[in-house]
Design a protein around this motif. Structure first.
Motif, short mmCIF file in Angstrom:
data_model
loop_
_atom_site.label_atom_id
_atom_site.label_comp_id
_atom_site.label_asym_id
_atom_site.label_seq_id
_atom_site.Cartn_x
_atom_site.Cartn_y
_atom_site.Cartn_z
N PHE A 171 1.00 -1.06 -0.19
CA PHE A 171 0.06 0.09 -0.05
C PHE A 171 0.93 1.24 0.11
O PHE A 171 0.72 2.12 -0.70
CB PHE A 171 -1.06 -0.03 1.11
CG PHE A 171 -1.61 1.25 1.44
CD1 PHE A 171 -2.46 1.91 0.68
CD2 PHE A 171 -1.24 1.88 2.43
CE1 PHE A 171 -3.12 3.20 0.85
CE2 PHE A 171 -1.93 3.44 2.53
CZ PHE A 171 -2.77 3.75 2.09
N ILE A 172 1.92 1.32 0.87
CA ILE A 172 2.91 2.39 1.10
C ILE A 172 3.66 2.62 -0.63
O ILE A 172 3.76 3.95 -0.90
CB ILE A 172 3.73 2.45 2.14
CG1 ILE A 172 3.09 2.39 3.38
CG2 ILE A 172 4.80 3.52 2.11
CD1 ILE A 172 4.08 1.96 4.49
N GLY A 173 3.77 1.57 -1.09
CA GLY A 173 4.73 1.52 -2.18
C GLY A 173 3.78 2.16 -3.30
O GLY A 173 4.10 2.87 -4.15
N CYS A 174 2.38 1.47 -3.48
CA CYS A 174 1.37 2.27 -4.32
C CYS A 174 1.17 3.52 -4.14
O CYS A 174 0.98 4.40 -5.10
CB CYS A 174 0.05 1.16 -4.32
SG CYS A 174 0.34 -0.45 -5.09
N LYS A 180 3.46 10.68 -5.58
CA LYS A 180 4.84 11.32 -5.73
C LYS A 180 5.83 11.11 -6.74
O LYS A 180 6.89 11.79 -6.81
CB LYS A 180 5.74 10.75 -4.23
CG LYS A 180 5.05 10.92 -2.98
CD LYS A 180 4.80 12.47 -2.55
CE LYS A 180 3.87 12.65 -1.40
NZ LYS A 180 3.81 14.06 -1.02
N LEU A 181 5.48 10.30 -7.62
CA LEU A 181 6.62 9.81 -8.70
C LEU A 181 5.60 10.21 -10.00
O LEU A 181 4.40 10.52 -10.12
CB LEU A 181 6.68 8.45 -8.85
CG LEU A 181 7.49 7.93 -7.53
CD1 LEU A 181 7.68 6.43 -7.79
CD2 LEU A 181 8.83 8.57 -7.46
N LEU A 187 -0.04 8.81 -15.40
CA LEU A 187 -1.32 7.80 -15.23
C LEU A 187 -2.43 8.35 -15.35
O LEU A 187 -3.58 8.06 -16.17
CB LEU A 187 -1.23 6.89 -14.28
CG LEU A 187 -2.42 5.82 -13.83
CD1 LEU A 187 -2.51 4.83 -15.07
CD2 LEU A 187 -2.14 5.24 -12.55
N LEU A 188 -2.84 9.48 -14.44
CA LEU A 188 -3.95 10.18 -14.30
C LEU A 188 -4.17 11.20 -15.62
O LEU A 188 -5.41 11.08 -16.06
CB LEU A 188 -3.79 11.33 -13.24
CG LEU A 188 -3.95 10.41 -11.94
CD1 LEU A 188 -3.82 11.64 -10.72
CD2 LEU A 188 -4.91 9.68 -11.73
#
Length: 321
Positions: A171-174, A180-181, A187-188
């Motif tokens: 979850f933190i990685g996602c 933050k990246l 993507l959005l």
């Protein structure tokens, strides 16, 4: 501006519903907020949270992934077969199974230009069939002599179940990936308008590859949890899990048309839907009501409809102001 406001209102709504549900359960059942129930609930629902997180990225891109439930089943039977070699081998093998299926989905969608619904529907059927072939249409027992089952049944630091710890890390990685990246911004943008993203010079195909590979990888990881936690690879498990993942994403406020979404709200949506089953189990145990698993699905679907209607009313009020 209105779309962003609407999405924010929907995301806030799922957190409010989650808090109210927890308060209801805590006040009604004595053992609802006990450590045992909380850890058991979180450990079991970790699989659903993982595939919901992957589905969030896919839906935000404007696509869909109907294959995740079948990929979970395929991964579970493959890792069960290699479980004698321990979790050190089984874990990466299970994830690689998901990566491979996600890469095939991405290739068919980006290179062959097949719409995501059809491409992932074909993979859903193919992965399910492969799971049945590999397992010979029966459950594949895992090895209890290796450390494989410790991943699904053991605890980190003698407190938190490993599935919960793993899901928290994912979850933190996602969240970092989306918030933050540059990948998240791209993507959005692609979900909002793929053609405009191409004109801006964004690597649309590369981003979509990352999205579907990520979704497959998380489904593969969920398959490892399934086999390790239940002691067998299950070729018939995972049916309808893709719908639960989509429901979690929708309840969390992510737009099905793409371009807007929230990882944290998806987490809340997955937990909220899982709580419905948990509370119904308490009701069955108390003898107040008696519902079969089929009726539980009906009630969960009805609850989802109510949540969507409430969110729509909030959005309409915001639009009227």
């Amino acid at each position: 501006m209105l779309s962003r406001c609407s999405a924010q209102l929907r995301s806030e709504g799922v957190w409010i519903a989650l808090v109210l549900m927890i308060m209801f359960g805590g006040l009604r059942y004595d053992s609802f907020l006990t450590e045992y129930n909380i850890m058991t609930f979180l450990s079991y629902n970790s699989m659903f949270i993982l595939i919901a997180l992957g589905m969030t990225f896919v839906i935000m891109s404007g696509g869909i992934d109907l294959s995740v439930g079948s990929v979970v089943a395929l991964s579970s039977v493959v890792v069960a077969a290699v479980s004698p070699y321990g979790i050190e081998v089984a874990l990466p093998v299970g994830v690689l199974v998901g990566v491979a299926t996600g890469a095939i989905n991405a290739f068919v969608i980006t290179r062959l230009k097949v719409v995501p619904f059809i491409a992932t529907l074909a993979m859903m059927l193919g992965a399910r069939g492969m799971a049945l072939v590999v397992s010979d249409n029966q459950s594949v027992p895992v090895s209890w002599d290796s450390n494989f089952t410790h991943f699904g049944l053991g605890k980190a630091f003698d407190y938190l179940p490993w599935p919960v710890v793993t899901t928290l890390i994912v979850f933190i990685g996602c969240w970092v990936l989306l918030e933050k990246l540059p990948f998240g911004r791209h993507l959005l943008s692609i979900g909002g308008s793929e053609e405009s993203s191409r004109l801006m010079g964004l690597q649309v195909e590369r981003t979509l590859w990352g999205v579907y590979v990520l979704s497959g990888a998380l489904a593969g990881l969920a398959g490892v949890m399934l086999a390790s936690g239940f002691g067998a690879g299950q070729p018939l498990e995972g049916m309808g899990w893709e719908l639960s993942a989509i429901a979690s994403v929708v309840v969390g406020g992510t737009l099905l048309t793409g371009g807007l979404g929230s990882i944290s709200a998806t987490l809340a949506g997955a937990i909220l839907l899982g709580l419905i089953f948990n509370i119904l189990n308490f009701e069955n145990g108390s003898g107040t009501i008696t519902f079969s698993a089929y009726w539980q699905s009906v009630i969960r679907g009805g609850f989802l409809l109510v949540v969507v209607i409430i969110q729509a009313k909030i959005i309409n009020k915001a639009r009227a102001r």
